[in-house]
Design an enzyme around this catalytic site. Structure first.
Site, PDB file in Angstrom:
ATOM      1  CB  SER A  39      85.562  11.705  67.115  1.00  0.00           C
ATOM      2  OG  SER A  39      84.695  10.760  65.949  1.00  0.00           O
ATOM      3  CB  THR A  84      88.042   9.930  59.674  1.00  0.00           C
ATOM      4  OG1 THR A  84      86.847   9.928  58.919  1.00  0.00           O
ATOM      5  CG2 THR A  84      88.534  11.170  59.769  1.00  0.00           C
ATOM      6  CE  LYS A  88      87.250   5.595  58.385  1.00  0.00           C
ATOM      7  NZ  LYS A  88      85.842   5.172  58.424  1.00  0.00           N
ATOM      8  CG  ASN A 109      87.492   2.708  62.749  1.00  0.00           C
ATOM      9  OD1 ASN A 109      88.182   1.781  63.310  1.00  0.00           O
ATOM     10  ND2 ASN A 109      86.343   3.423  63.352  1.00  0.00           N
ATOM     11  CG  ASP A 125      83.964   2.449  60.714  1.00  0.00           C
ATOM     12  OD1 ASP A 125      83.504   3.153  61.630  1.00  0.00           O
ATOM     13  OD2 ASP A 125      84.783   2.732  59.870  1.00  0.00           O
ATOM     14  N   GLY A 155      81.657   1.068  49.543  1.00  0.00           N
ATOM     15  CA  GLY A 155      83.090   1.574  49.750  1.00  0.00           C
ATOM     16  C   GLY A 155      83.389   1.466  51.299  1.00  0.00           C
ATOM     17  CB  ALA A 157      80.497   3.272  55.109  1.00  0.00           C
ATOM     18  CG  ASN A 176      78.542   0.234  44.783  1.00  0.00           C
ATOM     19  OD1 ASN A 176      78.199   1.120  45.549  1.00  0.00           O
ATOM     20  ND2 ASN A 176      79.700   0.316  44.262  1.00  0.00           N
ATOM     21  CB  THR A 178      81.228   1.203  40.823  1.00  0.00           C
ATOM     22  OG1 THR A 178      81.037   2.626  40.685  1.00  0.00           O
ATOM     23  CG2 THR A 178      82.344   0.488  40.135  1.00  0.00           C
TER      24      THR A 178
HETATM   25  P1  NAP Z   1      83.235   5.881  50.306  1.00  0.00           P
HETATM   26  O1  NAP Z   1      84.232   5.052  50.449  1.00  0.00           O
HETATM   27  O2  NAP Z   1      83.753   7.124  49.348  1.00  0.00           O
HETATM   28  O3  NAP Z   1      82.154   5.084  49.354  1.00  0.00           O
HETATM   29  C1  NAP Z   1      80.835   6.093  48.785  1.00  0.00           C
HETATM   30  C2  NAP Z   1      79.874   4.840  48.349  1.00  0.00           C
HETATM   31  O4  NAP Z   1      78.916   5.781  47.953  1.00  0.00           O
HETATM   32  C3  NAP Z   1      80.188   4.202  47.334  1.00  0.00           C
HETATM   33  O5  NAP Z   1      79.437   2.753  47.504  1.00  0.00           O
HETATM   34  C4  NAP Z   1      79.743   4.927  46.074  1.00  0.00           C
HETATM   35  O6  NAP Z   1      79.632   4.097  44.868  1.00  0.00           O
HETATM   36  C5  NAP Z   1      78.289   5.550  46.405  1.00  0.00           C
HETATM   37  N1  NAP Z   1      78.022   6.774  46.076  1.00  0.00           N
HETATM   38  C6  NAP Z   1      78.703   7.950  46.070  1.00  0.00           C
HETATM   39  N2  NAP Z   1      77.981   8.806  45.260  1.00  0.00           N
HETATM   40  C7  NAP Z   1      76.754   8.209  44.451  1.00  0.00           C
HETATM   41  C8  NAP Z   1      76.008   8.549  43.421  1.00  0.00           C
HETATM   42  N3  NAP Z   1      75.857   9.601  43.294  1.00  0.00           N
HETATM   43  N4  NAP Z   1      75.132   7.540  43.311  1.00  0.00           N
HETATM   44  C9  NAP Z   1      75.425   6.151  43.819  1.00  0.00           C
HETATM   45  N5  NAP Z   1      76.068   5.777  44.697  1.00  0.00           N
HETATM   46  C10 NAP Z   1      76.789   6.830  44.947  1.00  0.00           C
HETATM   47  O7  NAP Z   1      82.653   6.640  51.399  1.00  0.00           O
HETATM   48  P2  NAP Z   1      82.305   5.769  52.902  1.00  0.00           P
HETATM   49  O8  NAP Z   1      83.622   5.945  53.628  1.00  0.00           O
HETATM   50  O9  NAP Z   1      82.082   4.497  52.418  1.00  0.00           O
HETATM   51  O10 NAP Z   1      81.137   6.523  53.488  1.00  0.00           O
HETATM   52  C11 NAP Z   1      79.740   6.436  53.001  1.00  0.00           C
HETATM   53  C12 NAP Z   1      78.740   7.507  53.852  1.00  0.00           C
HETATM   54  O11 NAP Z   1      78.922   6.634  55.107  1.00  0.00           O
HETATM   55  C13 NAP Z   1      79.379   8.749  54.207  1.00  0.00           C
HETATM   56  O12 NAP Z   1      77.960   9.552  54.122  1.00  0.00           O
HETATM   57  C14 NAP Z   1      79.856   8.567  55.643  1.00  0.00           C
HETATM   58  O13 NAP Z   1      79.803   9.872  56.247  1.00  0.00           O
HETATM   59  C15 NAP Z   1      79.324   7.752  56.000  1.00  0.00           C
HETATM   60  N6  NAP Z   1      79.831   7.037  57.232  1.00  0.00           N
HETATM   61  C16 NAP Z   1      79.324   7.006  58.513  1.00  0.00           C
HETATM   62  C17 NAP Z   1      79.997   6.446  59.550  1.00  0.00           C
HETATM   63  C18 NAP Z   1      79.225   6.257  60.926  1.00  0.00           C
HETATM   64  O14 NAP Z   1      79.923   6.047  61.900  1.00  0.00           O
HETATM   65  N7  NAP Z   1      78.009   6.755  60.867  1.00  0.00           N
HETATM   66  C19 NAP Z   1      81.231   5.632  59.520  1.00  0.00           C
HETATM   67  C20 NAP Z   1      81.661   5.696  58.259  1.00  0.00           C
HETATM   68  C21 NAP Z   1      81.227   6.297  57.001  1.00  0.00           C
HETATM   69  P3  NAP Z   1      80.605   3.923  44.059  1.00  0.00           P
HETATM   70  O15 NAP Z   1      81.469   2.590  44.366  1.00  0.00           O
HETATM   71  O16 NAP Z   1      79.966   3.599  42.633  1.00  0.00           O
HETATM   72  O17 NAP Z   1      81.547   4.995  43.749  1.00  0.00           O
END
Ligand code: NAP
Length: 303
Positions: A39, A84, A88, A109, A125, A155, A157, A176, A178
């Site tokens: 960023s 971030t 958040k 965010n 987002d 989660g 995102a 998902n 969970t």
């Molecule tokens: P988060 O709140 O920690 O959520 C993680 C998600 O991934 C949950 O749905 C989780 O499921 C699932 N997950 C994690 N490990 C898993 C596994 N081994 N098997 C199955 N499901 C799994 O994270 P977040 O902030 O949403 O971010 C998610 C991704 O989006 C990251 O890679 C982040 O870098 C990316 N992101 C990108 C942007 C962008 O602008 N491009 C913005 C935000 C985030 P459970 O609920 O079961 O734990």
């Protein structure tokens, strides 16, 4: 709530310390970790391109210091900040008011510091996913309204993506690991978008027909990120040419999901494009100006 336009200063050279003065307006990103963030690069390039006397800095803040850091934005005269991982949700009670998307998703965010010192929490987002998917679909001549979307994840995102997809008038299936988290997401969404359809599934229970029935597929899990496991084969193997496939993950830039989608002739949206579009929405809130999206994209692509 519209932000007041920022004063345009003399044209600045990109990122040079010699351009910072007592009049320079400060912005930044609060996170832990934050050193990897793209960023600063894209916002500083955008400020320079528009000749704005503003600067954007990484702010490494531990959870215990978050209240002091947020209060410090006001005390130090910041124009605003991004927020971030992992702050958040924790930041929400520290703010004076929330914009609609942040209130719907209970996550922030972007903080805007108002002229009277009030702190407004926004969630750009949502605009990031909305604008990136809508632009890709329009460029490919695909109509989305009235179609179906398959969203992987529940989660932070995924919450933003769910609201964006519902705003694009897509009926949602949220899958998902969970299931309880997906149910919570569906409840938030139905409160935010009355009448918006949202089915909940366990990620492991997804079948080929669920994937093929989707007009839009969005991965908002961390699966596909380097070292974080793979998106289920059932999804990757059943993508079709008529779909728009978006991945929030941006390390690597072309994930296995996007590579499969591209090979099958689907329209793809990568995580960097979503990142750029959310940054553009934050930029507009702080400056009152349209962001130079191409400049921001070039800045992260050169990284
Ligand atoms: P988060 O709140 O920690 O959520 C993680 C998600 O991934 C949950 O749905 C989780 O499921 C699932 N997950 C994690 N490990 C898993 C596994 N081994 N098997 C199955 N499901 C799994 O994270 P977040 O902030 O949403 O971010 C998610 C991704 O989006 C990251 O890679 C982040 O870098 C990316 N992101 C990108 C942007 C962008 O602008 N491009 C913005 C935000 C985030 P459970 O609920 O079961 O734990």
């Amino acid at each position: 709530m519209a932000a007041a336009p920022a004063a345009a200063g003399p044209a600045r050279r990109t990122g040079g310390l010699d351009t910072i003065s007592g009049r320079t307006r400060l912005t930044g990103i609060i996170g832990d970790p934050v050193a990897h963030s793209l960023s600063p690069r894209l916002h500083n390039a955008a400020f320079a391109a528009l000749g704005l006397d503003m600067v954007y800095v990484p702010l490494h803040v531990k959870a215990a210091d978050l209240p002091a850091a947020v209060a410090g934005l006001r005390a130090l005269g910041f124009r605003g900040a991004n927020v971030t991982i992992p702050h958040k949700t924790a930041v929400v009670p520290l703010l004076d008011e929330l914009g609609d998307d942040a209130a719907c998703m209970e996550a922030v965010n972007t903080i805007v510091v108002r002229r009277d010192g009030r702190l407004t929490g926004e969630n750009t987002d949502v605009a990031g996913v909305h604008d990136a998917v809508a632009a890709a679909a329009a460029a490919a001549g695909r109509r989305l309204a009235g179609g179906r979307a398959l969203l992987l994840g529940a989660g932070g995102a995924a919450r933003a993506a769910a609201l964006a997809l519902a705003r694009l008038d897509l009926a949602l299936t949220v899958a998902n690991r969970t299931v309880a988290a997906a149910e919570r997401l569906a409840a938030l969404l139905s409160a935010a978008v009355p009448g918006g359809a949202c089915e909940v599934r366990a990620l492991d229970d997804l079948g080929a027909a669920d994937v093929r029935a989707a007009d839009v597929v969005v991965n908002a899990t961390s699966l596909g990120m380097e070292g974080h496991g793979k998106v289920p084969a059932c999804v990757v193997d059943n993508l079709t040419a008529g779909q728009v496939v978006a991945d929030m993950v941006y390390t690597p830039r072309e994930t296995e999901l996007l590579a499969a989608a591209r090979r099958r002739g689907a329209t793809t949206v990568d995580g960097l494009e979503v990142l750029v579009r959310q940054a553009a929405a934050s930029f507009a809130l702080w400056t009152g100006r349209d962001a130079p999206v191409d400049v921001m994209r070039d800045a992260v692509e050169q990284g």
